[in-house]
Write a protein that holds these residues in place. Structure first.
Motif, PDB file in Angstrom:
ATOM      1  N   ALA A  86       0.830  -1.210   0.000  1.00 14.42           N
ATOM      2  CA  ALA A  86       0.000   0.000   0.000  1.00 14.42           C
ATOM      3  C   ALA A  86       0.862   1.256   0.000  1.00 14.42           C
ATOM      4  O   ALA A  86       0.537   2.249  -0.659  1.00 14.42           O
ATOM      5  CB  ALA A  86      -0.929  -0.021   1.213  1.00 14.42           C
ATOM      6  N   ALA A  87       1.977   1.221   0.745  1.00 13.34           N
ATOM      7  CA  ALA A  87       2.877   2.372   0.768  1.00 13.34           C
ATOM      8  C   ALA A  87       3.555   2.589  -0.578  1.00 13.34           C
ATOM      9  O   ALA A  87       3.918   3.721  -0.928  1.00 13.34           O
ATOM     10  CB  ALA A  87       3.928   2.185   1.863  1.00 13.34           C
ATOM     11  N   LEU A  88       3.750   1.504  -1.333  1.00 14.91           N
ATOM     12  CA  LEU A  88       4.386   1.600  -2.652  1.00 14.91           C
ATOM     13  C   LEU A  88       3.384   1.866  -3.768  1.00 14.91           C
ATOM     14  O   LEU A  88       3.778   1.928  -4.934  1.00 14.91           O
ATOM     15  CB  LEU A  88       5.145   0.299  -2.960  1.00 14.91           C
ATOM     16  N   ALA A  89       2.107   2.034  -3.421  1.00 14.60           N
ATOM     17  CA  ALA A  89       1.075   2.221  -4.438  1.00 14.60           C
ATOM     18  C   ALA A  89       1.340   3.413  -5.358  1.00 14.60           C
ATOM     19  O   ALA A  89       1.125   3.308  -6.573  1.00 14.60           O
ATOM     20  CB  ALA A  89      -0.295   2.354  -3.775  1.00 14.60           C
ATOM     21  N   PRO A  90       1.805   4.563  -4.857  1.00 17.48           N
ATOM     22  CA  PRO A  90       2.073   5.676  -5.792  1.00 17.48           C
ATOM     23  C   PRO A  90       3.091   5.327  -6.872  1.00 17.48           C
ATOM     24  O   PRO A  90       2.969   5.778  -8.013  1.00 17.48           O
ATOM     25  CB  PRO A  90       2.595   6.786  -4.871  1.00 17.48           C
ATOM     26  N   ILE A  91       4.081   4.502  -6.523  1.00 12.57           N
ATOM     27  CA  ILE A  91       5.078   4.104  -7.515  1.00 12.57           C
ATOM     28  C   ILE A  91       4.452   3.192  -8.562  1.00 12.57           C
ATOM     29  O   ILE A  91       4.664   3.369  -9.771  1.00 12.57           O
ATOM     30  CB  ILE A  91       6.265   3.403  -6.824  1.00 12.57           C
ATOM     31  N   SER A  92       3.651   2.232  -8.122  1.00 13.29           N
ATOM     32  CA  SER A  92       3.021   1.317  -9.080  1.00 13.29           C
ATOM     33  C   SER A  92       2.018   2.053  -9.956  1.00 13.29           C
ATOM     34  O   SER A  92       1.925   1.805 -11.164  1.00 13.29           O
ATOM     35  CB  SER A  92       2.348   0.160  -8.340  1.00 13.29           C
ATOM     36  N   HIS A  93       1.268   2.986  -9.365  1.00 11.69           N
ATOM     37  CA  HIS A  93       0.307   3.756 -10.160  1.00 11.69           C
ATOM     38  C   HIS A  93       1.025   4.628 -11.186  1.00 11.69           C
ATOM     39  O   HIS A  93       0.574   4.748 -12.335  1.00 11.69           O
ATOM     40  CB  HIS A  93      -0.547   4.627  -9.245  1.00 11.69           C
ATOM     41  N   GLY A  94       2.126   5.237 -10.779  1.00 11.18           N
ATOM     42  CA  GLY A  94       2.889   6.054 -11.725  1.00 11.18           C
ATOM     43  C   GLY A  94       3.451   5.236 -12.862  1.00 11.18           C
ATOM     44  O   GLY A  94       3.409   5.650 -14.030  1.00 11.18           O
ATOM     45  N   ALA A  95       3.972   4.039 -12.539  1.00 12.51           N
ATOM     46  CA  ALA A  95       4.514   3.171 -13.585  1.00 12.51           C
ATOM     47  C   ALA A  95       3.425   2.730 -14.551  1.00 12.51           C
ATOM     48  O   ALA A  95       3.618   2.737 -15.780  1.00 12.51           O
ATOM     49  CB  ALA A  95       5.192   1.952 -12.950  1.00 12.51           C
ATOM     50  N   LEU A  96       2.263   2.351 -14.012  1.00 10.69           N
ATOM     51  CA  LEU A  96       1.156   1.935 -14.875  1.00 10.69           C
ATOM     52  C   LEU A  96       0.671   3.083 -15.748  1.00 10.69           C
ATOM     53  O   LEU A  96       0.290   2.875 -16.901  1.00 10.69           O
ATOM     54  CB  LEU A  96       0.008   1.393 -14.026  1.00 10.69           C
ATOM     55  N   SER A  97       0.678   4.297 -15.200  1.00  9.78           N
ATOM     56  CA  SER A  97       0.251   5.454 -15.991  1.00  9.78           C
ATOM     57  C   SER A  97       1.186   5.682 -17.167  1.00  9.78           C
ATOM     58  O   SER A  97       0.742   5.951 -18.295  1.00  9.78           O
ATOM     59  CB  SER A  97       0.208   6.701 -15.105  1.00  9.78           C
ATOM     60  N   VAL A 170     -13.006  -6.059 -20.662  1.00  4.87           N
ATOM     61  CA  VAL A 170     -11.755  -5.319 -20.531  1.00  4.87           C
ATOM     62  C   VAL A 170     -10.588  -6.211 -20.934  1.00  4.87           C
ATOM     63  O   VAL A 170     -10.502  -7.370 -20.523  1.00  4.87           O
ATOM     64  CB  VAL A 170     -11.572  -4.824 -19.084  1.00  4.87           C
ATOM     65  N   SER A 171      -9.688  -5.679 -21.733  1.00  2.65           N
ATOM     66  CA  SER A 171      -8.495  -6.417 -22.131  1.00  2.65           C
ATOM     67  C   SER A 171      -7.303  -5.903 -21.321  1.00  2.65           C
ATOM     68  O   SER A 171      -7.464  -5.100 -20.403  1.00  2.65           O
ATOM     69  CB  SER A 171      -8.232  -6.217 -23.629  1.00  2.65           C
ATOM     70  N   SER A 172      -6.107  -6.348 -21.658  1.00  3.55           N
ATOM     71  CA  SER A 172      -4.906  -5.896 -20.959  1.00  3.55           C
ATOM     72  C   SER A 172      -3.878  -5.442 -21.984  1.00  3.55           C
ATOM     73  O   SER A 172      -2.952  -6.191 -22.310  1.00  3.55           O
ATOM     74  CB  SER A 172      -4.345  -7.022 -20.086  1.00  3.55           C
ATOM     75  N   PRO A 173      -4.001  -4.215 -22.491  1.00  2.08           N
ATOM     76  CA  PRO A 173      -2.991  -3.731 -23.437  1.00  2.08           C
ATOM     77  C   PRO A 173      -1.614  -3.617 -22.817  1.00  2.08           C
ATOM     78  O   PRO A 173      -0.605  -3.688 -23.521  1.00  2.08           O
ATOM     79  CB  PRO A 173      -3.546  -2.362 -23.862  1.00  2.08           C
ATOM     80  N   THR A 174      -1.558  -3.448 -21.484  1.00  2.00           N
ATOM     81  CA  THR A 174      -0.258  -3.355 -20.824  1.00  2.00           C
ATOM     82  C   THR A 174       0.523  -4.648 -20.994  1.00  2.00           C
ATOM     83  O   THR A 174       1.710  -4.646 -21.377  1.00  2.00           O
ATOM     84  CB  THR A 174      -0.450  -3.044 -19.329  1.00  2.00           C
ATOM     85  N   LEU A 175      -0.122  -5.782 -20.709  1.00  2.00           N
ATOM     86  CA  LEU A 175       0.550  -7.074 -20.872  1.00  2.00           C
ATOM     87  C   LEU A 175       0.865  -7.348 -22.337  1.00  2.00           C
ATOM     88  O   LEU A 175       1.945  -7.847 -22.676  1.00  2.00           O
ATOM     89  CB  LEU A 175      -0.321  -8.200 -20.303  1.00  2.00           C
ATOM     90  N   THR A 176      -0.080  -7.021 -23.214  1.00  2.41           N
ATOM     91  CA  THR A 176       0.145  -7.241 -24.647  1.00  2.41           C
ATOM     92  C   THR A 176       1.339  -6.434 -25.136  1.00  2.41           C
ATOM     93  O   THR A 176       2.206  -6.947 -25.847  1.00  2.41           O
ATOM     94  CB  THR A 176      -1.118  -6.845 -25.441  1.00  2.41           C
ATOM     95  N   TRP A 177       1.394  -5.173 -24.748  1.00  2.00           N
ATOM     96  CA  TRP A 177       2.499  -4.296 -25.149  1.00  2.00           C
ATOM     97  C   TRP A 177       3.826  -4.799 -24.606  1.00  2.00           C
ATOM     98  O   TRP A 177       4.850  -4.786 -25.300  1.00  2.00           O
ATOM     99  CB  TRP A 177       2.202  -2.883 -24.660  1.00  2.00           C
ATOM    100  N   ALA A 178       3.812  -5.262 -23.337  1.00  2.00           N
ATOM    101  CA  ALA A 178       5.048  -5.757 -22.726  1.00  2.00           C
ATOM    102  C   ALA A 178       5.568  -6.995 -23.448  1.00  2.00           C
ATOM    103  O   ALA A 178       6.774  -7.117 -23.710  1.00  2.00           O
ATOM    104  CB  ALA A 178       4.813  -6.062 -21.247  1.00  2.00           C
ATOM    105  N   VAL A 179       4.678  -7.924 -23.772  1.00  3.29           N
ATOM    106  CA  VAL A 179       5.104  -9.150 -24.456  1.00  3.29           C
ATOM    107  C   VAL A 179       5.602  -8.838 -25.869  1.00  3.29           C
ATOM    108  O   VAL A 179       6.635  -9.358 -26.308  1.00  3.29           O
ATOM    109  CB  VAL A 179       3.940 -10.167 -24.503  1.00  3.29           C
ATOM    110  N   ILE A 180       4.890  -7.970 -26.591  1.00  3.49           N
ATOM    111  CA  ILE A 180       5.290  -7.630 -27.955  1.00  3.49           C
ATOM    112  C   ILE A 180       6.666  -6.976 -27.966  1.00  3.49           C
ATOM    113  O   ILE A 180       7.524  -7.303 -28.793  1.00  3.49           O
ATOM    114  CB  ILE A 180       4.229  -6.711 -28.596  1.00  3.49           C
TER     115      ILE A 180
END
Length: 228
Positions: A86-97, A170-180
Motif C-alpha cells: 500500500a505504501a508503494l502504491a504511488p510508484i506502481s500507479h505512476g509506472a502503470l500510468s 476489458v483487455s490488458s494492453p499493458t501485458l500485450t504491449w510488454a510481451v510484444i
C-alpha cells in the motif's frame, strides 16, 4: 547462477525481516517507510533476476516478474506485506500510468479510417460481445448460489451480471504491449492484437459507466452505489 541469485535474494530478504526491529519475523517495530523501501529494492532485484530466468526459458520476461511477485507477496511467502505494498502504491500507479500512455501512443489514426476501421470494429465487437454475453448469462444462471447474488432478488442479480459482463470485456494492453516489446514482435498480427486491446479498453470504460447507470434504476434501492 541466476537461480542461485534468485534464491539468495529471497533468503536475504527473509533474514532481514527476522532481524528487523520488532523481532519474531514480523518486523512490526520497524517504520513502514523503511520496510517499504527495503521491499522496493528486494522486488526490483527479484523481478530483474526472475525476468532473466524467464527469458532464458524462452518466455516473456513479464512472466518472471509475475511469478516473483506472487511468490514474494502476501499470498505466498509474505516477504512483502500488504501495508508495504500500500505504501508503494504511488510508484506502481505512476509506472502503470506511463505504460498506459506509451500503449495509447501506439494506436495510430489510420486504424480508424476506411476499410481498416470496419475490420477493427468487427474484431473489437466480437472480442467484447462474446465474453459479455457469456459472463452475463453464466452469472444469471448461477445467481441463486453466486456469492454476490445469493438471496437477492432477480433484478439485483441482473445488475451484478451486467456489471461483471462489462468487466469481462476489458483487455490488458499493458501485458500485450510488454510481451510484444519483449519478444520484438513487429508483424501485422502483433500490431492488430495491440490495436484491438487498446480499442477494447477505450470502449470498455464508458461501457461500464453506462451499465452502472442502467443498473441504478433496475436494482433494488441501495443495491447500486455509483460512487463505489
Amino acid at each position: 547462477m541466476q537461480w542461485l541469485m534468485l534464491a539468495l535474494t529471497f533468503v536475504v530478504m527473509a533474514v532481514l525481516q527476522r532481524l528487523a526491529p520488532g523481532g519474531g519475523g514480523g518486523g512490526g517495530g520497524a517504520p513502514l517507510e523503511a520496510r517499504a523501501t527495503l521491499a522496493l529494492g528486494f522486488l526490483t532485484l527479484a523481478a530483474y533476476v526472475a525476468g532473466t530466468i524467464a527469458q532464458r526459458l524462452r518466455l516473456p520476461r513479464i512472466v518472471g516478474y509475475l511469478v516473483a511477485g506472487l511468490a514474494a507477496g502476501p499470498a505466498w511467502l509474505g516477504l512483502v506485506r500488504a501495508d508495504e505494498l500500500a505504501a508503494l502504491a504511488p510508484i506502481s500507479h505512476g509506472a502503470l500510468s506511463l505504460i498506459a500512455f506509451a500503449v495509447g501512443s501506439e494506436l495510430a489514426a489510420d486504424v480508424l479510417r476506411g476499410d481498416r476501421r470496419r475490420v477493427m470494429a468487427r474484431i473489437v465487437g466480437g472480442a467484447m460481445a462474446i465474453p459479455f454475453a457469456a459472463v452475463t448469462l453464466v452469472v444469471l444462471t448461477v445467481s441463486p448460489w453466486f456469492p454476490l447474488t445469493a438471496h437477492q432478488p432477480f433484478r439485483d442479480a441482473l445488475a451484478v451480471a451486467l456489471a461483471l459482463g462489462a468487466l469481462a470485456t476489458v483487455s490488458s494492453p499493458t501485458l500485450t504491449w510488454a510481451v510484444i516489446n519483449d519478444l520484438d514482435a513487429r508483424g501485422p498480427l502483433s500490431r492488430t492484437t495491440l490495436d484491438v486491446t487498446v480499442a477494447q479498453d477505450l470502449v470498455a470504460v464508458p461501457l461500464l459507466i453506462v451499465i452502472v447507470a442502467l443498473a441504478l434504476p433496475i436494482a433494488s434501492r441501495g443495491a447500486v452505489t455509483p460512487a463505489l
